[in-house]
Design an enzyme around this catalytic site. Structure first.
Site, PDB file in Angstrom:
ATOM      1  N   THR A  47       0.840  -1.262  -0.143  1.00  0.00           N
ATOM      2  CA  THR A  47      -0.157  -0.033  -0.142  1.00  0.00           C
ATOM      3  C   THR A  47       0.850   1.175  -0.159  1.00  0.00           C
ATOM      4  O   THR A  47       0.568   2.296  -0.790  1.00  0.00           O
ATOM      5  CB  THR A  47      -0.953   0.110   1.070  1.00  0.00           C
ATOM      6  OG1 THR A  47      -1.824  -1.189   1.178  1.00  0.00           O
ATOM      7  CG2 THR A  47      -1.847   1.420   1.227  1.00  0.00           C
ATOM      8  N   TYR A 110     -13.076  -4.338  -0.810  1.00  0.00           N
ATOM      9  CA  TYR A 110     -14.427  -3.884  -1.436  1.00  0.00           C
ATOM     10  C   TYR A 110     -15.421  -5.081  -1.527  1.00  0.00           C
ATOM     11  O   TYR A 110     -16.373  -4.852  -1.349  1.00  0.00           O
ATOM     12  CB  TYR A 110     -13.976  -3.265  -2.718  1.00  0.00           C
ATOM     13  CG  TYR A 110     -15.242  -2.492  -3.503  1.00  0.00           C
ATOM     14  CD1 TYR A 110     -15.522  -1.259  -3.098  1.00  0.00           C
ATOM     15  CD2 TYR A 110     -15.748  -3.102  -4.447  1.00  0.00           C
ATOM     16  CE1 TYR A 110     -16.596  -0.860  -3.573  1.00  0.00           C
ATOM     17  CE2 TYR A 110     -17.160  -2.677  -5.066  1.00  0.00           C
ATOM     18  CZ  TYR A 110     -17.418  -1.311  -4.591  1.00  0.00           C
ATOM     19  OH  TYR A 110     -18.435  -0.658  -5.218  1.00  0.00           O
ATOM     20  N   TYR A 136      -2.037 -10.455   4.894  1.00  0.00           N
ATOM     21  CA  TYR A 136      -2.114  -9.150   5.189  1.00  0.00           C
ATOM     22  C   TYR A 136      -3.527  -8.742   5.649  1.00  0.00           C
ATOM     23  O   TYR A 136      -4.380  -8.738   4.713  1.00  0.00           O
ATOM     24  CB  TYR A 136      -1.556  -8.087   4.160  1.00  0.00           C
ATOM     25  CG  TYR A 136      -1.469  -6.564   4.428  1.00  0.00           C
ATOM     26  CD1 TYR A 136      -1.469  -6.215   5.710  1.00  0.00           C
ATOM     27  CD2 TYR A 136      -1.198  -5.627   3.271  1.00  0.00           C
ATOM     28  CE1 TYR A 136      -1.597  -4.863   6.021  1.00  0.00           C
ATOM     29  CE2 TYR A 136      -1.311  -4.419   3.620  1.00  0.00           C
ATOM     30  CZ  TYR A 136      -1.257  -3.928   4.683  1.00  0.00           C
ATOM     31  OH  TYR A 136      -1.285  -2.480   5.216  1.00  0.00           O
ATOM     32  N   ARG A 141      -8.639  -0.428   5.436  1.00  0.00           N
ATOM     33  CA  ARG A 141      -8.596  -0.280   4.077  1.00  0.00           C
ATOM     34  C   ARG A 141      -9.418  -1.381   3.322  1.00  0.00           C
ATOM     35  O   ARG A 141     -10.071  -1.067   2.127  1.00  0.00           O
ATOM     36  CB  ARG A 141      -7.135  -0.546   3.441  1.00  0.00           C
ATOM     37  CG  ARG A 141      -6.100   0.566   4.022  1.00  0.00           C
ATOM     38  CD  ARG A 141      -5.042   0.605   3.246  1.00  0.00           C
ATOM     39  NE  ARG A 141      -4.137   1.845   3.518  1.00  0.00           N
ATOM     40  CZ  ARG A 141      -3.659   2.879   2.978  1.00  0.00           C
ATOM     41  NH1 ARG A 141      -4.912   3.071   2.143  1.00  0.00           N
ATOM     42  NH2 ARG A 141      -3.031   3.752   3.551  1.00  0.00           N
ATOM     43  N   LYS A 165       0.696 -10.133   8.507  1.00  0.00           N
ATOM     44  CA  LYS A 165       1.081  -8.775   8.751  1.00  0.00           C
ATOM     45  C   LYS A 165      -0.358  -8.169   9.401  1.00  0.00           C
ATOM     46  O   LYS A 165      -1.421  -8.176   8.454  1.00  0.00           O
ATOM     47  CB  LYS A 165       1.443  -7.783   7.579  1.00  0.00           C
ATOM     48  CG  LYS A 165       1.601  -6.366   8.028  1.00  0.00           C
ATOM     49  CD  LYS A 165       1.970  -5.766   6.493  1.00  0.00           C
ATOM     50  CE  LYS A 165       2.073  -4.249   6.773  1.00  0.00           C
ATOM     51  NZ  LYS A 165       2.028  -3.483   5.704  1.00  0.00           N
ATOM     52  N   ILE A 207       6.530  -4.640   9.926  1.00  0.00           N
ATOM     53  CA  ILE A 207       6.480  -4.067   8.481  1.00  0.00           C
ATOM     54  C   ILE A 207       5.974  -2.668   8.503  1.00  0.00           C
ATOM     55  O   ILE A 207       5.009  -2.395   8.756  1.00  0.00           O
ATOM     56  CB  ILE A 207       5.929  -4.978   7.245  1.00  0.00           C
ATOM     57  CG1 ILE A 207       6.289  -6.468   7.122  1.00  0.00           C
ATOM     58  CG2 ILE A 207       6.006  -4.312   6.178  1.00  0.00           C
ATOM     59  CD1 ILE A 207       5.422  -7.130   6.323  1.00  0.00           C
TER      60      ILE A 207
END
Length: 293
Positions: A47, A110, A136, A141, A165, A207
């Site tokens: 990202t 989404y 992740y 998001r 993550k 990270i």
């Protein structure tokens, strides 16, 4: 044995020139700066690397630049994720992964699948991947939370899914993962502000976004955390606390690019729909960088 992805990794930015083309010279400088100052590994095209506005040809060129600059000094992780399972599998199969140590794959966004859908998605990716996979989870998001039970189920059923993550910003969720995970499965913080606490609680590191601007202190902080030296580690955490908050006040990666601009490492340019940091934020960042010692 310490896993090669234990410690402090960075979600590297994609520097752009003022004409919005990729600035490969700046990218090389950021890679060198981080390796020379102790960062343990680099995540490409996440990202923070503005992956959603990078073309497939640009992504290949970025990989080439980082692989060349790295010269096998630290492990490399490549972001390959999204909401189209078939497209992700196709990218995995057609990408040269010979210099890549693991794939970072975000939970589908989404479309917001059920937990069963998330499991089926990652099981299909697992079958297609010749290298380890880091899940992740970033519900802020993606619009959906990959629950600890889902992550643990994938860790148990897919041997090449080796880590998550985790970036839900929820300490209780981290602790549940740390309690229930298989022994060899890694919990990697994706929240810079919680990275030290997660590491001290038994996590494998981070990270990081802010780490690429202050790699020496950030990498040392995480290493101290892995060693259980909490007092020394928290001194560095407190030293970095203000700038860690500042870079996320508007959007990522505009904040970190403003820091890197203040350090003469790259332009602050981002691609639409993101915009550069406001003058007010830049002033605060510049003041921090100027007085950092």
């Amino acid at each position: 044995m310490k896993h090669k992805l234990t410690g402090a990794g960075i979600a590297i930015v994609t520097p752009f020139k003022t004409d919005l083309s990729v600035d490969h010279d700046a990218l090389k400088c950021i890679v060198d700066f981080n390796i020379e100052n102790g960062m343990d590994y680099i995540v490409i095209s996440g990202t923070t690397g503005e992956s959603v506005t990078i073309t497939s040809d640009e992504k290949l060129a970025i990989i080439h630049t980082i692989v060349t600059a790295n010269n096998k000094r630290v492990p490399l992780v490549l972001g390959i994720g999204g909401s189209n399972t078939a497209a992700i599998i196709s990218e995995i199969k057609t990408t040269d992964l010979s210099q890549i140590d693991a794939i970072l794959s975000v939970s589908p966004y989404y479309s917001r699948p059920t937990q069963a859908g998330i499991i089926a998605h990652f099981e299909a990716i697992s079958k297609a991947s010749p290298i380890p996979i880091i899940l992740y989870n970033v519900p802020g998001r993606t619009g959906s939370n990959m629950l600890p039970a889902t992550i643990v189920a994938l860790a148990k059923s897919c041997k090449n899914i080796v880590a998550v993550k985790e970036a839900a910003g929820n300490m209780a969720q981290y602790l549940r993962l740390l309690k229930d995970k298989p022994d060899d499965f890694m919990i990697i913080s994706g929240d810079d502000d919680l990275a030290l606490s997660v590491t001290l609680a038994g996590g494998s590191g981070v990270i990081s976004v802010i780490g690429q601007a202050f790699p020496k202190d950030f990498a040392k902080m995480i290493q101290l955390g892995l060693e259980g030296k909490n007092r020394e580690a928290f001194k560095l955490h407190h030293k970095l606390m203000d700038i860690t908050g500042l870079i996320f006040t508007e959007n990522n990666p505009s904040g970190i690019k403003a820091v890197l601009e203040a350090m003469n490492l790259c332009h602050p340019t981002v691609r639409l729909p993101l915009v550069v940091a406001t003058d007010v934020l830049k002033q605060q960042i510049n003041s921090f960088v100027k007085n950092y010692a």
